[in-house]
Design a protein around this motif. Structure first.
Motif, PDB file in Angstrom:
ATOM      1  N   ALA A 381      83.113  87.072  27.452  1.00 51.07           N
ATOM      2  CA  ALA A 381      84.225  86.491  28.211  1.00 51.07           C
ATOM      3  C   ALA A 381      83.968  85.018  28.487  1.00 51.07           C
ATOM      4  O   ALA A 381      84.855  84.176  28.343  1.00 51.07           O
ATOM      5  CB  ALA A 381      84.421  87.256  29.513  1.00 51.07           C
ATOM      6  N   LEU A 382      82.736  84.687  28.877  1.00 48.97           N
ATOM      7  CA  LEU A 382      82.385  83.297  29.165  1.00 48.97           C
ATOM      8  C   LEU A 382      82.533  82.428  27.917  1.00 48.97           C
ATOM      9  O   LEU A 382      83.058  81.308  27.986  1.00 48.97           O
ATOM     10  CB  LEU A 382      80.943  83.229  29.678  1.00 48.97           C
ATOM     11  CG  LEU A 382      80.364  81.839  29.939  1.00 48.97           C
ATOM     12  CD1 LEU A 382      81.165  81.097  30.996  1.00 48.97           C
ATOM     13  CD2 LEU A 382      78.884  81.951  30.352  1.00 48.97           C
ATOM     14  N   ALA A 383      82.106  82.932  26.778  1.00 49.73           N
ATOM     15  CA  ALA A 383      82.152  82.144  25.545  1.00 49.73           C
ATOM     16  C   ALA A 383      83.574  81.896  25.066  1.00 49.73           C
ATOM     17  O   ALA A 383      83.851  80.856  24.453  1.00 49.73           O
ATOM     18  CB  ALA A 383      81.357  82.857  24.449  1.00 49.73           C
ATOM     19  N   ASN A 384      84.487  82.824  25.357  1.00 51.50           N
ATOM     20  CA  ASN A 384      85.829  82.745  24.775  1.00 51.50           C
ATOM     21  C   ASN A 384      86.922  82.322  25.736  1.00 51.50           C
ATOM     22  O   ASN A 384      88.039  82.027  25.289  1.00 51.50           O
ATOM     23  CB  ASN A 384      86.193  84.100  24.158  1.00 51.50           C
ATOM     24  CG  ASN A 384      85.386  84.404  22.918  1.00 51.50           C
ATOM     25  OD1 ASN A 384      85.576  83.798  21.875  1.00 51.50           O
ATOM     26  ND2 ASN A 384      84.449  85.345  23.041  1.00 51.50           N
ATOM     27  N   ASP A 385      86.642  82.296  27.028  1.00 50.01           N
ATOM     28  CA  ASP A 385      87.654  81.884  28.004  1.00 50.01           C
ATOM     29  C   ASP A 385      87.334  80.480  28.496  1.00 50.01           C
ATOM     30  O   ASP A 385      86.451  80.287  29.342  1.00 50.01           O
ATOM     31  CB  ASP A 385      87.686  82.864  29.182  1.00 50.01           C
ATOM     32  CG  ASP A 385      88.813  82.546  30.165  1.00 50.01           C
ATOM     33  OD1 ASP A 385      89.436  81.467  30.047  1.00 50.01           O
ATOM     34  OD2 ASP A 385      89.062  83.372  31.072  1.00 50.01           O
ATOM     35  N   PRO A 431      74.909  81.275  33.920  1.00 51.83           N
ATOM     36  CA  PRO A 431      74.737  80.356  32.782  1.00 51.83           C
ATOM     37  C   PRO A 431      76.044  79.656  32.419  1.00 51.83           C
ATOM     38  O   PRO A 431      77.125  80.200  32.621  1.00 51.83           O
ATOM     39  CB  PRO A 431      74.308  81.295  31.659  1.00 51.83           C
ATOM     40  CG  PRO A 431      75.021  82.583  31.977  1.00 51.83           C
ATOM     41  CD  PRO A 431      75.023  82.681  33.469  1.00 51.83           C
ATOM     42  N   THR A 432      75.907  78.467  31.887  1.00 45.93           N
ATOM     43  CA  THR A 432      77.054  77.794  31.282  1.00 45.93           C
ATOM     44  C   THR A 432      77.210  78.322  29.855  1.00 45.93           C
ATOM     45  O   THR A 432      76.363  79.071  29.357  1.00 45.93           O
ATOM     46  CB  THR A 432      76.841  76.276  31.248  1.00 45.93           C
ATOM     47  OG1 THR A 432      75.707  75.990  30.413  1.00 45.93           O
ATOM     48  CG2 THR A 432      76.578  75.725  32.647  1.00 45.93           C
ATOM     49  N   ASP A 434      76.822  76.749  27.101  1.00 38.89           N
ATOM     50  CA  ASP A 434      75.724  76.269  26.263  1.00 38.89           C
ATOM     51  C   ASP A 434      74.425  77.028  26.535  1.00 38.89           C
ATOM     52  O   ASP A 434      73.529  77.055  25.688  1.00 38.89           O
ATOM     53  CB  ASP A 434      75.492  74.772  26.497  1.00 38.89           C
ATOM     54  CG  ASP A 434      76.653  73.915  25.994  1.00 38.89           C
ATOM     55  OD1 ASP A 434      77.426  74.426  25.152  1.00 38.89           O
ATOM     56  OD2 ASP A 434      76.800  72.777  26.455  1.00 38.89           O
ATOM     57  N   GLU A 435      74.328  77.620  27.717  1.00 44.95           N
ATOM     58  CA  GLU A 435      73.080  78.300  28.097  1.00 44.95           C
ATOM     59  C   GLU A 435      73.088  79.789  27.755  1.00 44.95           C
ATOM     60  O   GLU A 435      72.115  80.490  28.057  1.00 44.95           O
ATOM     61  CB  GLU A 435      72.845  78.128  29.605  1.00 44.95           C
ATOM     62  CG  GLU A 435      72.552  76.701  30.024  1.00 44.95           C
ATOM     63  CD  GLU A 435      72.539  76.519  31.540  1.00 44.95           C
ATOM     64  OE1 GLU A 435      71.697  75.743  32.041  1.00 44.95           O
ATOM     65  OE2 GLU A 435      73.365  77.159  32.229  1.00 44.95           O
ATOM     66  N   ILE A 436      74.154  80.272  27.133  1.00 39.00           N
ATOM     67  CA  ILE A 436      74.235  81.709  26.847  1.00 39.00           C
ATOM     68  C   ILE A 436      73.052  82.201  26.011  1.00 39.00           C
ATOM     69  O   ILE A 436      72.422  83.215  26.359  1.00 39.00           O
ATOM     70  CB  ILE A 436      75.578  82.054  26.166  1.00 39.00           C
ATOM     71  CG1 ILE A 436      76.724  81.935  27.178  1.00 39.00           C
ATOM     72  CG2 ILE A 436      75.538  83.467  25.580  1.00 39.00           C
ATOM     73  CD1 ILE A 436      78.107  82.143  26.577  1.00 39.00           C
ATOM     74  N   PRO A 437      72.670  81.543  24.903  1.00 36.26           N
ATOM     75  CA  PRO A 437      71.520  82.051  24.128  1.00 36.26           C
ATOM     76  C   PRO A 437      70.235  82.121  24.946  1.00 36.26           C
ATOM     77  O   PRO A 437      69.493  83.104  24.862  1.00 36.26           O
ATOM     78  CB  PRO A 437      71.401  81.038  22.982  1.00 36.26           C
ATOM     79  CG  PRO A 437      72.771  80.442  22.843  1.00 36.26           C
ATOM     80  CD  PRO A 437      73.302  80.383  24.254  1.00 36.26           C
ATOM     81  N   THR A 438      69.986  81.094  25.761  1.00 32.71           N
ATOM     82  CA  THR A 438      68.793  81.090  26.587  1.00 32.71           C
ATOM     83  C   THR A 438      68.876  82.185  27.647  1.00 32.71           C
ATOM     84  O   THR A 438      67.875  82.877  27.927  1.00 32.71           O
ATOM     85  CB  THR A 438      68.616  79.716  27.259  1.00 32.71           C
ATOM     86  OG1 THR A 438      68.599  78.700  26.266  1.00 32.71           O
ATOM     87  CG2 THR A 438      67.333  79.665  28.075  1.00 32.71           C
ATOM     88  N   PHE A 439      70.037  82.357  28.238  1.00 32.87           N
ATOM     89  CA  PHE A 439      70.232  83.379  29.260  1.00 32.87           C
ATOM     90  C   PHE A 439      69.953  84.768  28.688  1.00 32.87           C
ATOM     91  O   PHE A 439      69.273  85.586  29.305  1.00 32.87           O
ATOM     92  CB  PHE A 439      71.666  83.304  29.787  1.00 32.87           C
ATOM     93  CG  PHE A 439      72.028  84.396  30.753  1.00 32.87           C
ATOM     94  CD1 PHE A 439      71.581  84.360  32.063  1.00 32.87           C
ATOM     95  CD2 PHE A 439      72.827  85.463  30.350  1.00 32.87           C
ATOM     96  CE1 PHE A 439      71.911  85.362  32.950  1.00 32.87           C
ATOM     97  CE2 PHE A 439      73.161  86.475  31.234  1.00 32.87           C
ATOM     98  CZ  PHE A 439      72.717  86.419  32.541  1.00 32.87           C
ATOM     99  N   LEU A 440      70.477  85.054  27.509  1.00 28.08           N
ATOM    100  CA  LEU A 440      70.270  86.361  26.899  1.00 28.08           C
ATOM    101  C   LEU A 440      68.800  86.588  26.567  1.00 28.08           C
ATOM    102  O   LEU A 440      68.306  87.719  26.618  1.00 28.08           O
ATOM    103  CB  LEU A 440      71.107  86.490  25.630  1.00 28.08           C
ATOM    104  CG  LEU A 440      72.629  86.494  25.828  1.00 28.08           C
ATOM    105  CD1 LEU A 440      73.346  86.515  24.491  1.00 28.08           C
ATOM    106  CD2 LEU A 440      73.053  87.698  26.676  1.00 28.08           C
ATOM    107  N   ARG A 441      68.081  85.530  26.257  1.00 27.96           N
ATOM    108  CA  ARG A 441      66.667  85.651  25.938  1.00 27.96           C
ATOM    109  C   ARG A 441      65.801  85.827  27.174  1.00 27.96           C
ATOM    110  O   ARG A 441      64.875  86.630  27.193  1.00 27.96           O
ATOM    111  CB  ARG A 441      66.200  84.408  25.168  1.00 27.96           C
ATOM    112  CG  ARG A 441      64.761  84.480  24.673  1.00 27.96           C
ATOM    113  CD  ARG A 441      64.294  83.150  24.151  1.00 27.96           C
ATOM    114  NE  ARG A 441      64.192  82.157  25.230  1.00 27.96           N
ATOM    115  CZ  ARG A 441      64.567  80.895  25.118  1.00 27.96           C
ATOM    116  NH1 ARG A 441      65.075  80.440  23.982  1.00 27.96           N
ATOM    117  NH2 ARG A 441      64.434  80.058  26.140  1.00 27.96           N
TER     118      ARG A 441
END
Length: 444
Positions: A381-385, A431-432, A434-441
């Motif tokens: 949702a964060l990535a697409n909205d 997370p913002t 841009d921070e989604i990959p880091t957040f998931l890790r």
């Protein structure tokens, strides 16, 4: 070998053969339940199994003397008695709705969609300044009643000056049932739009939690529904569409799922009829519209204890031995069949990402530290909205973020109020996108 030993061996062999015959007939019965989708409350499968067992017993006894011809019928009688328990309801088959709550009146609204839903209203309490935009709460589930714990949280919001409305989605709580084919995620979104229209107070602020977050996310992707929304808060959402539902990925930090004491209280799954019915439905071997257990009967039978460790999974591991009681036995309501039906329509739906990327309704995302949800359900949702303005990562709480423990309710209210009033967030915007990959890790 002594005669007594020979007799014992023969008796044991006969007993094992009889037991094998009983097990075989029970397995045949369960297979027929699945093949007939429980037709006639399971009687079609039961009569077929009984007939097949009788024919087999007659064939096995054809060369025996008359008294011993009855012996092959014993496993048939035992199997018939065992399987008959699956065909007999032990709760009323007409819907029993929860009694009225002592602290809030229940209204029933007829929506333009044809749904009749139970509505609860908590007017803003003095002396807090009244906020001009109505606040609507979309509960989780799906097709579950609003818990007493959630009602307490709604009253806390009202004490902050919010004019709070909540409704139990069709089929849940005190709302009327729909026919099973009407339970779809699209219908849930249409019901939301119809509810706001029926409220007739202009645009609304809305908080969608868990399954309600799915409804809200899909509403934001529908321009006609989104036009009715002032600000939106997506809290711990489930998967928003089919592609998201098929993601298997990271979850939050450890929950109390395998640590908390087992829930107490009666379980419908201790009754053969409901153990078989709900079990086969969950495995996909019975349809939600099965002829074995009617929707109303299933709703009446299902208890809070049947949720098992699902409740514990909504809390952090550190809270495993102090999980609060979320609801009363009288108020608890959950429709397992209708819930599975709606979840399946989400899994079968195409991606809403292209439409969600056109959303313009200011929104906020709330994610719990110990979330039992797949992280990508929220980050999708964060990535697409593009209209999600802030994300609030809530430390120290599980999926059910307002749970009455410590100051968790107050912290959730502070986050919600800051966003609705367009004030600085009490927590970092994290997370913002841009921070989604880091957040998931890092947060798993």
């Amino acid at each position: 070998m002594p005669t007594s030993a020979i007799r014992l061996v023969r008796f044991t062999g006969c007993l094992l053969l009889a037991l094998a015959a009983v097990v075989t007939l029970v397995v045949v019965f369960l297979a027929l339940i699945a093949l007939t989708d429980g037709a006639g409350s399971g009687l079609a499968a039961w009569l077929t199994t009984l007939g097949a067992g009788t024919v087999l017993a007659l064939w096995r006894g054809r060369h025996r003397t008359w008294p011993t011809r009855l012996v092959p019928f014993l496993p048939v009688i035992v199997a018939a008695a065992l399987t008959a328990t699956v065909c007999i309801p032990t709760v009323p088959t007409a819907r029993r709705y929860p009694p009225a709550l002592p602290f809030v009146s229940t209204q029933h609204w007829n929506l333009a969609t044809g749904s009749r839903v139970a509505v609860y209203h908590y007017p803003p309490a003095n002396p807090s300044p009244r906020h001009p935009v109505p606040f609507v709460y979309l509960h989780g589930g799906p097709v579950r009643g609003i818990s007493v714990q959630d009602h307490r949280f709604l009253r806390l919001l009202a004490r902050q000056g919010y004019d709070v409305y909540a409704y139990e989605q069709a089929g849940g709580g005190r709302s009327d049932l729909l026919s099973m084919d009407q339970y779809t995620i699209s219908r849930s979104v249409r019901d939301l739009a119809a509810f706001v229209d029926r409220l007739d107070e202009g645009k609304v602020d809305i908080l969608g939690f868990s399954g309600g977050g799915v409804v809200l996310t899909r509403a934001l992707a529908d321009p006609g529904v989104a036009a009715r929304l002032h600000r939106a808060i997506i809290a711990e959402p489930g998967p928003m569409d089919g592609p998201t539902a098929h993601i298997t990925g990271h979850k939050g930090r450890a929950s109390a799922r395998d640590l908390a004491p087992a829930p107490t209280g009666p379980r419908s799954t201790h009754v053969p009829r409901y153990a078989v019915g709900f079990g086969l439905m969950r495995l996909g071997l019975l349809t939600p519209d099965t002829g074995l257990i009617g929707q109303a009967e299933g709703d009446n039978a299902f208890t809070a204890a049947d949720l098992g460790s699902d409740t514990a999974s909504a809390y952090c591991a550190r809270d495993a031995h102090r999980i609060p009681t979320e609801d009363t036995a009288q108020n608890f309501s959950f429709s397992p069949a209708a819930s599975l039906r709606i979840q399946q329509t989400v899994k079968d739906s195409p991606s809403i990402a292209p439409r969600l990327r056109r959303s313009r309704t200011p929104a906020m995302l709330m994610i719990a530290e110990c979330s039992s949800q797949v992280r990508q359900w929220a980050t999708a949702a964060l990535a697409n909205d593009p209209a999600i303005q802030r994300t609030q990562y809530m430390p120290g709480v599980g999926h059910h973020m307002w749970n009455g423990l410590d100051d968790n309710n107050d912290r959730a209210v502070a986050v919600i109020a800051a966003f609705l009033q367009d004030k600085p967030a009490p927590l970092p915007n994290y997370p913002t996108r841009d921070e989604i990959p880091t957040f998931l890790r890092d947060h798993k």
